[in-house]
Design a protein around this motif. Structure first.
Motif, PDB file in Angstrom:
ATOM      1  N   GLY A 184       0.788  -1.226   0.000  1.00 53.61           N
ATOM      2  CA  GLY A 184       0.000   0.000   0.000  1.00 53.61           C
ATOM      3  C   GLY A 184       0.821   1.277   0.000  1.00 53.61           C
ATOM      4  N   MET A 185       2.145   1.148  -0.031  1.00 58.55           N
ATOM      5  CA  MET A 185       3.026   2.315  -0.019  1.00 58.55           C
ATOM      6  C   MET A 185       3.761   2.461  -1.356  1.00 58.55           C
ATOM      7  SD  MET A 185       2.753   3.619   3.060  1.00 58.55           S
ATOM      8  CE  MET A 185       2.148   3.112   4.687  1.00 58.55           C
ATOM      9  N   THR A 186       4.198   3.665  -1.629  1.00 55.80           N
ATOM     10  CA  THR A 186       5.023   3.937  -2.805  1.00 55.80           C
ATOM     11  C   THR A 186       6.333   4.559  -2.332  1.00 55.80           C
ATOM     12  OG1 THR A 186       3.095   4.306  -4.217  1.00 55.80           O
ATOM     13  CG2 THR A 186       5.202   5.182  -4.985  1.00 55.80           C
ATOM     14  N   PHE A 187       7.424   3.888  -2.636  1.00 53.51           N
ATOM     15  CA  PHE A 187       8.737   4.385  -2.214  1.00 53.51           C
ATOM     16  C   PHE A 187       9.242   5.427  -3.203  1.00 53.51           C
ATOM     17  CE2 PHE A 187      13.483   3.734  -2.141  1.00 53.51           C
ATOM     18  CZ  PHE A 187      13.684   4.435  -0.947  1.00 53.51           C
ATOM     19  N   VAL A 188       9.731   6.535  -2.675  1.00 56.58           N
ATOM     20  CA  VAL A 188      10.218   7.634  -3.508  1.00 56.58           C
ATOM     21  C   VAL A 188      11.669   7.948  -3.162  1.00 56.58           C
ATOM     22  CG1 VAL A 188       9.847  10.016  -4.248  1.00 56.58           C
ATOM     23  CG2 VAL A 188       7.899   8.609  -3.544  1.00 56.58           C
ATOM     24  N   SER A 189      12.536   7.887  -4.165  1.00 57.64           N
ATOM     25  CA  SER A 189      13.928   8.313  -4.029  1.00 57.64           C
ATOM     26  C   SER A 189      14.338   8.876  -5.377  1.00 57.64           C
ATOM     27  CB  SER A 189      14.836   7.141  -3.631  1.00 57.64           C
ATOM     28  OG  SER A 189      16.169   7.586  -3.466  1.00 57.64           O
ATOM     29  N   ARG A 190      14.351  10.193  -5.468  1.00 57.37           N
ATOM     30  CA  ARG A 190      14.558  10.819  -6.775  1.00 57.37           C
ATOM     31  C   ARG A 190      15.334  12.122  -6.614  1.00 57.37           C
ATOM     32  NH1 ARG A 190       9.372  11.645 -10.585  1.00 57.37           N
ATOM     33  NH2 ARG A 190       9.342   9.383 -10.230  1.00 57.37           N
ATOM     34  N   ALA A 191      16.321  12.322  -7.476  1.00 60.62           N
ATOM     35  CA  ALA A 191      17.122  13.548  -7.467  1.00 60.62           C
ATOM     36  C   ALA A 191      16.793  14.401  -8.684  1.00 60.62           C
ATOM     37  CB  ALA A 191      18.614  13.214  -7.456  1.00 60.62           C
ATOM     38  N   THR A 192      16.809  15.716  -8.495  1.00 69.46           N
ATOM     39  CA  THR A 192      16.562  16.660  -9.577  1.00 69.46           C
ATOM     40  C   THR A 192      17.682  17.689  -9.611  1.00 69.46           C
ATOM     41  OG1 THR A 192      14.178  16.429  -9.242  1.00 69.46           O
ATOM     42  CG2 THR A 192      14.919  18.293 -10.566  1.00 69.46           C
ATOM     43  N   PRO A 193      18.665  17.532 -10.496  1.00 73.52           N
ATOM     44  CA  PRO A 193      19.761  18.503 -10.577  1.00 73.52           C
ATOM     45  C   PRO A 193      19.267  19.904 -10.912  1.00 73.52           C
ATOM     46  CG  PRO A 193      20.358  16.480 -11.687  1.00 73.52           C
ATOM     47  CD  PRO A 193      18.895  16.378 -11.374  1.00 73.52           C
ATOM     48  N   VAL A 194      19.833  20.881 -10.221  1.00 76.86           N
ATOM     49  CA  VAL A 194      19.513  22.279 -10.462  1.00 76.86           C
ATOM     50  C   VAL A 194      20.616  22.952 -11.276  1.00 76.86           C
ATOM     51  CG1 VAL A 194      19.081  24.508  -9.339  1.00 76.86           C
ATOM     52  CG2 VAL A 194      18.149  22.407  -8.354  1.00 76.86           C
ATOM     53  N   GLY A 195      21.845  22.502 -11.061  1.00 77.81           N
ATOM     54  CA  GLY A 195      22.959  23.078 -11.808  1.00 77.81           C
ATOM     55  C   GLY A 195      24.230  22.289 -11.601  1.00 77.81           C
ATOM     56  N   THR A 196      25.189  22.507 -12.486  1.00 80.22           N
ATOM     57  CA  THR A 196      26.490  21.830 -12.410  1.00 80.22           C
ATOM     58  C   THR A 196      27.602  22.863 -12.494  1.00 80.22           C
ATOM     59  OG1 THR A 196      26.526  21.499 -14.811  1.00 80.22           O
ATOM     60  CG2 THR A 196      25.618  19.707 -13.470  1.00 80.22           C
ATOM     61  N   LYS A 197      28.770  22.476 -12.000  1.00 75.59           N
ATOM     62  CA  LYS A 197      29.910  23.392 -11.998  1.00 75.59           C
ATOM     63  C   LYS A 197      31.203  22.607 -12.198  1.00 75.59           C
ATOM     64  CE  LYS A 197      32.392  26.574  -8.918  1.00 75.59           C
ATOM     65  NZ  LYS A 197      32.439  27.110  -7.539  1.00 75.59           N
ATOM     66  N   ILE A 198      32.004  23.065 -13.133  1.00 79.03           N
ATOM     67  CA  ILE A 198      33.324  22.473 -13.355  1.00 79.03           C
ATOM     68  C   ILE A 198      34.289  22.989 -12.284  1.00 79.03           C
ATOM     69  CG2 ILE A 198      35.354  22.556 -14.847  1.00 79.03           C
ATOM     70  CD1 ILE A 198      33.499  20.591 -15.916  1.00 79.03           C
ATOM     71  N   GLU A 199      34.809  22.077 -11.487  1.00 79.96           N
ATOM     72  CA  GLU A 199      35.808  22.443 -10.488  1.00 79.96           C
ATOM     73  C   GLU A 199      37.210  22.398 -11.089  1.00 79.96           C
ATOM     74  OE1 GLU A 199      34.891  23.603  -7.736  1.00 79.96           O
ATOM     75  OE2 GLU A 199      32.847  22.876  -7.445  1.00 79.96           O
ATOM     76  N   SER A 200      37.444  21.410 -11.947  1.00 76.39           N
ATOM     77  CA  SER A 200      38.715  21.322 -12.665  1.00 76.39           C
ATOM     78  C   SER A 200      38.510  20.437 -13.893  1.00 76.39           C
ATOM     79  CB  SER A 200      39.821  20.739 -11.766  1.00 76.39           C
ATOM     80  OG  SER A 200      39.520  19.408 -11.392  1.00 76.39           O
ATOM     81  N   PHE A 201      39.322  20.681 -14.899  1.00 76.38           N
ATOM     82  CA  PHE A 201      39.219  19.907 -16.146  1.00 76.38           C
ATOM     83  C   PHE A 201      40.585  19.905 -16.812  1.00 76.38           C
ATOM     84  CE2 PHE A 201      36.701  18.033 -19.509  1.00 76.38           C
ATOM     85  CZ  PHE A 201      37.448  18.276 -20.643  1.00 76.38           C
ATOM     86  N   VAL A 210      27.606  18.859  -8.591  1.00 78.84           N
ATOM     87  CA  VAL A 210      26.205  18.879  -9.008  1.00 78.84           C
ATOM     88  C   VAL A 210      25.353  19.286  -7.814  1.00 78.84           C
ATOM     89  CG1 VAL A 210      24.292  17.562  -9.998  1.00 78.84           C
ATOM     90  CG2 VAL A 210      26.655  17.006 -10.639  1.00 78.84           C
ATOM     91  N   TRP A 211      24.594  20.347  -7.972  1.00 81.95           N
ATOM     92  CA  TRP A 211      23.675  20.826  -6.936  1.00 81.95           C
ATOM     93  C   TRP A 211      22.284  20.309  -7.288  1.00 81.95           C
ATOM     94  CZ3 TRP A 211      21.232  26.285  -6.990  1.00 81.95           C
ATOM     95  CH2 TRP A 211      20.513  26.504  -5.799  1.00 81.95           C
ATOM     96  N   TYR A 212      21.641  19.644  -6.352  1.00 80.64           N
ATOM     97  CA  TYR A 212      20.341  19.038  -6.682  1.00 80.64           C
ATOM     98  C   TYR A 212      19.441  18.948  -5.453  1.00 80.64           C
ATOM     99  CZ  TYR A 212      22.583  14.863  -4.666  1.00 80.64           C
ATOM    100  OH  TYR A 212      23.224  13.989  -3.825  1.00 80.64           O
ATOM    101  N   SER A 213      18.143  18.852  -5.739  1.00 81.25           N
ATOM    102  CA  SER A 213      17.168  18.579  -4.686  1.00 81.25           C
ATOM    103  C   SER A 213      16.828  17.101  -4.745  1.00 81.25           C
ATOM    104  CB  SER A 213      15.899  19.417  -4.877  1.00 81.25           C
ATOM    105  OG  SER A 213      15.248  19.061  -6.083  1.00 81.25           O
ATOM    106  N   ALA A 214      16.439  16.547  -3.609  1.00 83.66           N
ATOM    107  CA  ALA A 214      16.144  15.118  -3.533  1.00 83.66           C
ATOM    108  C   ALA A 214      14.826  14.884  -2.805  1.00 83.66           C
ATOM    109  CB  ALA A 214      17.280  14.379  -2.815  1.00 83.66           C
ATOM    110  N   LEU A 215      13.988  14.029  -3.368  1.00 79.41           N
ATOM    111  CA  LEU A 215      12.751  13.594  -2.730  1.00 79.41           C
ATOM    112  C   LEU A 215      12.981  12.206  -2.161  1.00 79.41           C
ATOM    113  CD1 LEU A 215      10.089  14.674  -5.398  1.00 79.41           C
ATOM    114  CD2 LEU A 215      10.844  15.933  -3.372  1.00 79.41           C
ATOM    115  N   THR A 233      24.851  18.809  -2.492  1.00 81.38           N
ATOM    116  CA  THR A 233      25.837  19.042  -3.550  1.00 81.38           C
ATOM    117  C   THR A 233      26.787  17.857  -3.551  1.00 81.38           C
ATOM    118  OG1 THR A 233      25.734  21.455  -3.326  1.00 81.38           O
ATOM    119  CG2 THR A 233      27.664  20.527  -4.421  1.00 81.38           C
ATOM    120  N   SER A 234      26.825  17.132  -4.666  1.00 81.85           N
ATOM    121  CA  SER A 234      27.746  16.005  -4.827  1.00 81.85           C
ATOM    122  C   SER A 234      28.860  16.422  -5.783  1.00 81.85           C
ATOM    123  CB  SER A 234      27.028  14.772  -5.385  1.00 81.85           C
ATOM    124  OG  SER A 234      26.192  14.197  -4.402  1.00 81.85           O
ATOM    125  N   THR A 235      30.081  16.079  -5.423  1.00 81.15           N
ATOM    126  CA  THR A 235      31.230  16.380  -6.272  1.00 81.15           C
ATOM    127  C   THR A 235      31.814  15.065  -6.781  1.00 81.15           C
ATOM    128  OG1 THR A 235      31.718  18.397  -5.047  1.00 81.15           O
ATOM    129  CG2 THR A 235      33.480  17.490  -6.396  1.00 81.15           C
TER     130      THR A 235
END
Length: 285
Positions: A184-201, A210-215, A233-235
């Motif tokens: 009777g339950m629905t499991f939710v695990s979802r990420a929505t990236p808002v933006g990305t940034k190059i730290e080095s290349f 990667v900056w993101y919101s998570a449900l 924010t995950s790097t």
């Protein structure tokens, strides 16, 4: 100030002739004593009209210039975008460059060996690593094999298997000890990236944040772990191997989190319908 005996204000020195009130007569202007005032108002209206017309002309010119500049940016959609210096934010707008060449298990693969390609890979990998597929052995192993570099994939599987098989951790998430979802339950695990940034290349390596919101949570009428929103924010340390970007290491930190707006929370039924009715995105730039 007091009233004088004849009803006028002040003493005799302030009275006008006969009536005790001061009067001012305008010069004769051909029967229209207000003619000069009317001409003044007409002149002011003309100046206002000229000003308004001038403002409109300037606005039209500015709009035309902006439109010409926007079209100029897209005159050569097939040209390869030029990567900017590390740390500069890039808009997530279409560039005309095909971002990916394929997919594996629903995860985009075949990213270009550019800053744009590295950012696209990191965003897609953040989505995969925060999906509900990580809570099932088979799908988790497939995600790890797709996302991580071959040199680290095996060790990552072992570590993640231990983390996702911990009964206490699963219980805190509202799942059963074997990782299944209560009836009777629905499991939710979802990420929505808002933006990305190059730290080095550089060469075959890149570091992308990667900056993101998570449900995360259980949607259901009797859920003790309702779906909540968090920000992270995950790097990712990316390595170019086998013709694609792969993760060699990653770190995560909380935020930055915006101030929550005063909106009523969705009912369990509406949240379940939304999760089941709206699929997640594949992010590419």
């Amino acid at each position: 100030m007091s009233l004088s005996e004849d009803g006028g204000y002040g003493g005799d020195g302030h009275r006008g002739p006969e009536t005790g009130q001061t009067r001012t007569r305008l010069p004769d202007s051909g029967g229209d004593p207000y003619g000069s005032a009317r001409r003044s108002r007409t002149g002011m209206s003309s100046r206002n009209l000229v000003t308004i017309v001038g403002v409109i002309v300037l606005l039209l010119a500015a709009i035309a210039f902006a439109n010409r500049g926007g079209s100029g940016n897209n005159e050569s959609p097939t040209d390869s975008p030029k990567d900017s210096g590390a740390g500069a934010a890039q808009p997530t707008a279409p560039t005309g460059t095909k971002p990916v060449g394929g997919k594996s298990g629903g995860i985009a693969t075949g990213f270009a060996k550019t800053e744009q390609g590295a950012q696209s890979a990191a965003a897609n990998y953040a989505v995969a690593l925060n999906s509900d597929g990580m809570y099932k052995n088979e799908s988790r192993h497939a995600i790890v094999d797709t996302v991580y570099a071959p040199s680290v994939a095996a060790s990552r599987k072992n570590g993640l298997d231990k983390a996702y098989s911990d009964a206490a951790a699963l219980g805190r998430a509202g799942l059963k000890p074997d990782g299944t979802v209560p009836k009777g339950m629905t499991f939710v695990s979802r990420a929505t990236p808002v933006g990305t940034k190059i730290e080095s290349f550089k060469g075959d390596t890149a570091k992308v944040s990667v900056w993101y919101s998570a449900l995360f949570g259980l949607a259901g009428a009797r859920s003790q772990n309702p779906v909540t929103e968090s920000w992270y924010t995950s790097t990712f340390d990316l390595l170019w191997t086998g013709g694609d970007w792969k993760v060699s290491n990653s770190t995560q930190k909380d935020g930055p989190a915006p101030i929550g707006r005063d909106q009523p929370a969705a009912s369990a039924e509406d949240m379940t319908k939304a999760v089941q009715g709206y699929g997640g995105f594949t992010y590419a730039r």
